[in-house]
Design a protein around this motif. Structure first.
Motif, PDB file in Angstrom:
ATOM      1  N   ASP A 163       0.856  -1.192   0.000  1.00  0.00           N
ATOM      2  CA  ASP A 163       0.000   0.000   0.000  1.00  0.00           C
ATOM      3  C   ASP A 163       0.891   1.240   0.000  1.00  0.00           C
ATOM      4  O   ASP A 163       1.472   1.605   1.021  1.00  0.00           O
ATOM      5  CB  ASP A 163      -0.909   0.008   1.234  1.00  0.00           C
ATOM      6  N   LEU A 164       1.001   1.850  -1.162  1.00  0.00           N
ATOM      7  CA  LEU A 164       1.894   2.987  -1.349  1.00  0.00           C
ATOM      8  C   LEU A 164       1.099   4.240  -1.664  1.00  0.00           C
ATOM      9  O   LEU A 164      -0.037   4.164  -2.142  1.00  0.00           O
ATOM     10  CB  LEU A 164       2.861   2.704  -2.505  1.00  0.00           C
ATOM     11  N   THR A 165       1.693   5.386  -1.434  1.00  0.00           N
ATOM     12  CA  THR A 165       1.088   6.633  -1.891  1.00  0.00           C
ATOM     13  C   THR A 165       0.998   6.604  -3.417  1.00  0.00           C
ATOM     14  O   THR A 165       1.734   5.881  -4.089  1.00  0.00           O
ATOM     15  CB  THR A 165       1.915   7.838  -1.443  1.00  0.00           C
ATOM     16  N   TYR A 166       0.095   7.398  -3.951  1.00  0.00           N
ATOM     17  CA  TYR A 166      -0.240   7.291  -5.368  1.00  0.00           C
ATOM     18  C   TYR A 166       0.961   7.487  -6.302  1.00  0.00           C
ATOM     19  O   TYR A 166       1.216   6.641  -7.171  1.00  0.00           O
ATOM     20  CB  TYR A 166      -1.366   8.270  -5.674  1.00  0.00           C
ATOM     21  N   PRO A 167       1.734   8.570  -6.179  1.00  0.00           N
ATOM     22  CA  PRO A 167       2.848   8.734  -7.129  1.00  0.00           C
ATOM     23  C   PRO A 167       3.908   7.655  -6.986  1.00  0.00           C
ATOM     24  O   PRO A 167       4.497   7.224  -7.984  1.00  0.00           O
ATOM     25  CB  PRO A 167       3.405  10.124  -6.809  1.00  0.00           C
ATOM     26  N   VAL A 168       4.161   7.221  -5.763  1.00  0.00           N
ATOM     27  CA  VAL A 168       5.148   6.162  -5.551  1.00  0.00           C
ATOM     28  C   VAL A 168       4.652   4.859  -6.172  1.00  0.00           C
ATOM     29  O   VAL A 168       5.415   4.121  -6.807  1.00  0.00           O
ATOM     30  CB  VAL A 168       5.447   5.998  -4.049  1.00  0.00           C
ATOM     31  N   ALA A 169       3.378   4.565  -6.008  1.00  0.00           N
ATOM     32  CA  ALA A 169       2.804   3.351  -6.590  1.00  0.00           C
ATOM     33  C   ALA A 169       2.911   3.361  -8.106  1.00  0.00           C
ATOM     34  O   ALA A 169       3.291   2.352  -8.725  1.00  0.00           O
ATOM     35  CB  ALA A 169       1.341   3.217  -6.161  1.00  0.00           C
ATOM     36  N   VAL A 170       2.581   4.487  -8.731  1.00  0.00           N
ATOM     37  CA  VAL A 170       2.641   4.567 -10.196  1.00  0.00           C
ATOM     38  C   VAL A 170       4.084   4.436 -10.682  1.00  0.00           C
ATOM     39  O   VAL A 170       4.362   3.732 -11.658  1.00  0.00           O
ATOM     40  CB  VAL A 170       2.004   5.878 -10.692  1.00  0.00           C
ATOM     41  N   GLY A 171       5.012   5.090 -10.000  1.00  0.00           N
ATOM     42  CA  GLY A 171       6.414   4.979 -10.397  1.00  0.00           C
ATOM     43  C   GLY A 171       6.943   3.563 -10.280  1.00  0.00           C
ATOM     44  O   GLY A 171       7.630   3.066 -11.177  1.00  0.00           O
ATOM     45  N   CYS A 172       6.602   2.877  -9.180  1.00  0.00           N
ATOM     46  CA  CYS A 172       7.045   1.494  -9.002  1.00  0.00           C
ATOM     47  C   CYS A 172       6.423   0.579 -10.049  1.00  0.00           C
ATOM     48  O   CYS A 172       7.096  -0.293 -10.611  1.00  0.00           O
ATOM     49  CB  CYS A 172       6.672   1.004  -7.602  1.00  0.00           C
ATOM     50  N   ALA A 173       5.137   0.759 -10.307  1.00  0.00           N
ATOM     51  CA  ALA A 173       4.459  -0.084 -11.293  1.00  0.00           C
ATOM     52  C   ALA A 173       5.057   0.110 -12.680  1.00  0.00           C
ATOM     53  O   ALA A 173       5.252  -0.856 -13.428  1.00  0.00           O
ATOM     54  CB  ALA A 173       2.966   0.226 -11.308  1.00  0.00           C
ATOM     55  N   ALA A 174       5.361   1.355 -13.038  1.00  0.00           N
ATOM     56  CA  ALA A 174       5.962   1.621 -14.341  1.00  0.00           C
ATOM     57  C   ALA A 174       7.325   0.950 -14.466  1.00  0.00           C
ATOM     58  O   ALA A 174       7.669   0.406 -15.522  1.00  0.00           O
ATOM     59  CB  ALA A 174       6.083   3.129 -14.559  1.00  0.00           C
ATOM     60  N   ARG A 175       8.105   0.988 -13.395  1.00  0.00           N
ATOM     61  CA  ARG A 175       9.416   0.315 -13.434  1.00  0.00           C
ATOM     62  C   ARG A 175       9.238  -1.191 -13.621  1.00  0.00           C
ATOM     63  O   ARG A 175       9.903  -1.803 -14.459  1.00  0.00           O
ATOM     64  CB  ARG A 175      10.177   0.614 -12.135  1.00  0.00           C
ATOM     65  N   HIS A 176       8.336  -1.796 -12.860  1.00  0.00           N
ATOM     66  CA  HIS A 176       8.111  -3.231 -12.976  1.00  0.00           C
ATOM     67  C   HIS A 176       7.622  -3.614 -14.373  1.00  0.00           C
ATOM     68  O   HIS A 176       7.953  -4.689 -14.884  1.00  0.00           O
ATOM     69  CB  HIS A 176       7.097  -3.691 -11.934  1.00  0.00           C
ATOM     70  N   ALA A 177       6.815  -2.748 -14.981  1.00  0.00           N
ATOM     71  CA  ALA A 177       6.258  -3.043 -16.300  1.00  0.00           C
ATOM     72  C   ALA A 177       7.186  -2.646 -17.438  1.00  0.00           C
ATOM     73  O   ALA A 177       6.865  -2.866 -18.607  1.00  0.00           O
ATOM     74  CB  ALA A 177       4.914  -2.330 -16.461  1.00  0.00           C
ATOM     75  N   GLY A 178       8.344  -2.061 -17.119  1.00  0.00           N
ATOM     76  CA  GLY A 178       9.287  -1.656 -18.150  1.00  0.00           C
ATOM     77  C   GLY A 178       8.836  -0.442 -18.935  1.00  0.00           C
ATOM     78  O   GLY A 178       9.223  -0.267 -20.097  1.00  0.00           O
ATOM     79  N   LEU A 179       8.038   0.429 -18.314  1.00  0.00           N
ATOM     80  CA  LEU A 179       7.541   1.622 -18.992  1.00  0.00           C
ATOM     81  C   LEU A 179       8.492   2.788 -18.752  1.00  0.00           C
ATOM     82  O   LEU A 179       8.968   2.981 -17.633  1.00  0.00           O
ATOM     83  CB  LEU A 179       6.145   1.980 -18.487  1.00  0.00           C
ATOM     84  N   PRO A 180       8.783   3.598 -19.749  1.00  0.00           N
ATOM     85  CA  PRO A 180       9.716   4.714 -19.578  1.00  0.00           C
ATOM     86  C   PRO A 180       9.155   5.765 -18.624  1.00  0.00           C
ATOM     87  O   PRO A 180       7.957   6.006 -18.571  1.00  0.00           O
ATOM     88  CB  PRO A 180       9.886   5.273 -20.992  1.00  0.00           C
ATOM     89  N   VAL A 181      10.050   6.384 -17.884  1.00  0.00           N
ATOM     90  CA  VAL A 181       9.610   7.222 -16.771  1.00  0.00           C
ATOM     91  C   VAL A 181       9.006   8.551 -17.221  1.00  0.00           C
ATOM     92  O   VAL A 181       8.022   9.020 -16.635  1.00  0.00           O
ATOM     93  CB  VAL A 181      10.774   7.450 -15.777  1.00  0.00           C
ATOM     94  N   GLU A 182       9.585   9.195 -18.235  1.00  0.00           N
ATOM     95  CA  GLU A 182       9.075  10.527 -18.567  1.00  0.00           C
ATOM     96  C   GLU A 182       7.651  10.503 -19.112  1.00  0.00           C
ATOM     97  O   GLU A 182       6.820  11.311 -18.670  1.00  0.00           O
ATOM     98  CB  GLU A 182      10.017  11.260 -19.520  1.00  0.00           C
ATOM     99  N   PRO A 183       7.307   9.608 -20.047  1.00  0.00           N
ATOM    100  CA  PRO A 183       5.899   9.543 -20.450  1.00  0.00           C
ATOM    101  C   PRO A 183       4.977   9.202 -19.283  1.00  0.00           C
ATOM    102  O   PRO A 183       3.844   9.691 -19.220  1.00  0.00           O
ATOM    103  CB  PRO A 183       5.889   8.439 -21.514  1.00  0.00           C
ATOM    104  N   THR A 184       5.456   8.372 -18.355  1.00  0.00           N
ATOM    105  CA  THR A 184       4.651   8.047 -17.174  1.00  0.00           C
ATOM    106  C   THR A 184       4.361   9.300 -16.362  1.00  0.00           C
ATOM    107  O   THR A 184       3.215   9.544 -15.964  1.00  0.00           O
ATOM    108  CB  THR A 184       5.371   7.013 -16.293  1.00  0.00           C
TER     109      THR A 184
END
Length: 223
Positions: free
Chosen positions: A125-146
């Motif tokens: 259970d993470l705060t919203y921006p931290v959760a989105v950043g972690c999920a993007a890393r796990h999914a291999g999504l580039p950070v700036e578009p995220t």
């Protein structure tokens, strides 16, 4: 996709995934939160498209928009679960008023639950921006578009809230979202180029509005 998440070009599938995660249809309950805007509309500080646009610029550049973008990019770069936990503690502490912490914690927890169930990305259970950043890393999504799409979704949700709070037609509302798009892109890029030493929060009236909203009656939003 390149190895540098800052410069990598998002594939079509990447963009579709991010669009789904940050769509109003993704069940994080974003529609229930106004980020203190309800209080500002009641007081008359925000009353038309121009004053709404000014407030959004302040929040995006000096308030939660900026800090959330930094927390998201830091979470994307985090190397361990301990680093993520420390970052999440910082994000909670940085959301000063109770309603700000409630907003980011509730949306983050919902995002973690849905993303784990659909993408099998296990997140605490993470705060919203931290959760989105972690999920993007796990999914291999580039950070700036995220980060860009996160901020655009943040702005779009607040404009949607404004439509329910004051006389703001659909055309005018979409004009505000369009006008804010370059700022979303600029802030996302700045956050990716920066680190947590750039953390700041000087949108004081927005924070005060969030505190005043705690006791506002009647009200229709949770924050």
């Amino acid at each position: 996709m390149g190895t540098d998440g800052r410069m990598a070009t998002a594939t079509d599938l990447d963009l579709l995934t991010l669009t789904q995660w940050l769509s109003p249809a993704y069940p994080v309950g974003a529609f229930a939160y106004s980020h203190g805007l309800e209080r500002l509309v009641q007081s008359g500080a925000v009353h038309d498209a121009a004053s709404l646009r000014d407030w959004l610029h302040d929040v995006l550049e000096h308030g939660a928009g900026w800090s959330d973008a930094l927390f998201l990019t830091a979470a994307w770069r985090a190397k361990s679960e301990l680093a993520v936990a420390e970052l999440d503690d910082m994000a909670r502490a940085f959301a000063g008023p109770f309603e700000r912490r409630f907003e980011t914690a509730q949306q983050g927890a919902a995002f973690c639950d849905v993303t784990a169930a659909v993408w099998d990305i296990k997140l605490a259970d993470l705060t919203y921006p931290v959760a989105v950043g972690c999920a993007a890393r796990h999914a291999g999504l580039p950070v700036e578009p995220t980060a860009r799409l996160y901020l655009h979704a943040f702005i779009s949700n607040l404009v949607s809230a404004a439509q329910r709070l004051m006389p703001l037609g659909q055309t005018a509302a979409q004009g505000v979202v369009r006008d804010m798009a370059p700022s979303c892109a600029n802030q996302a890029h700045a956050a990716v180029e920066a680190d947590l030493s750039a953390l700041s929060g000087t949108a004081f009236l927005a924070e005060i509005a969030a505190m005043q909203h705690e006791t506002q009656q009647p009200r229709i939003f949770r924050t």
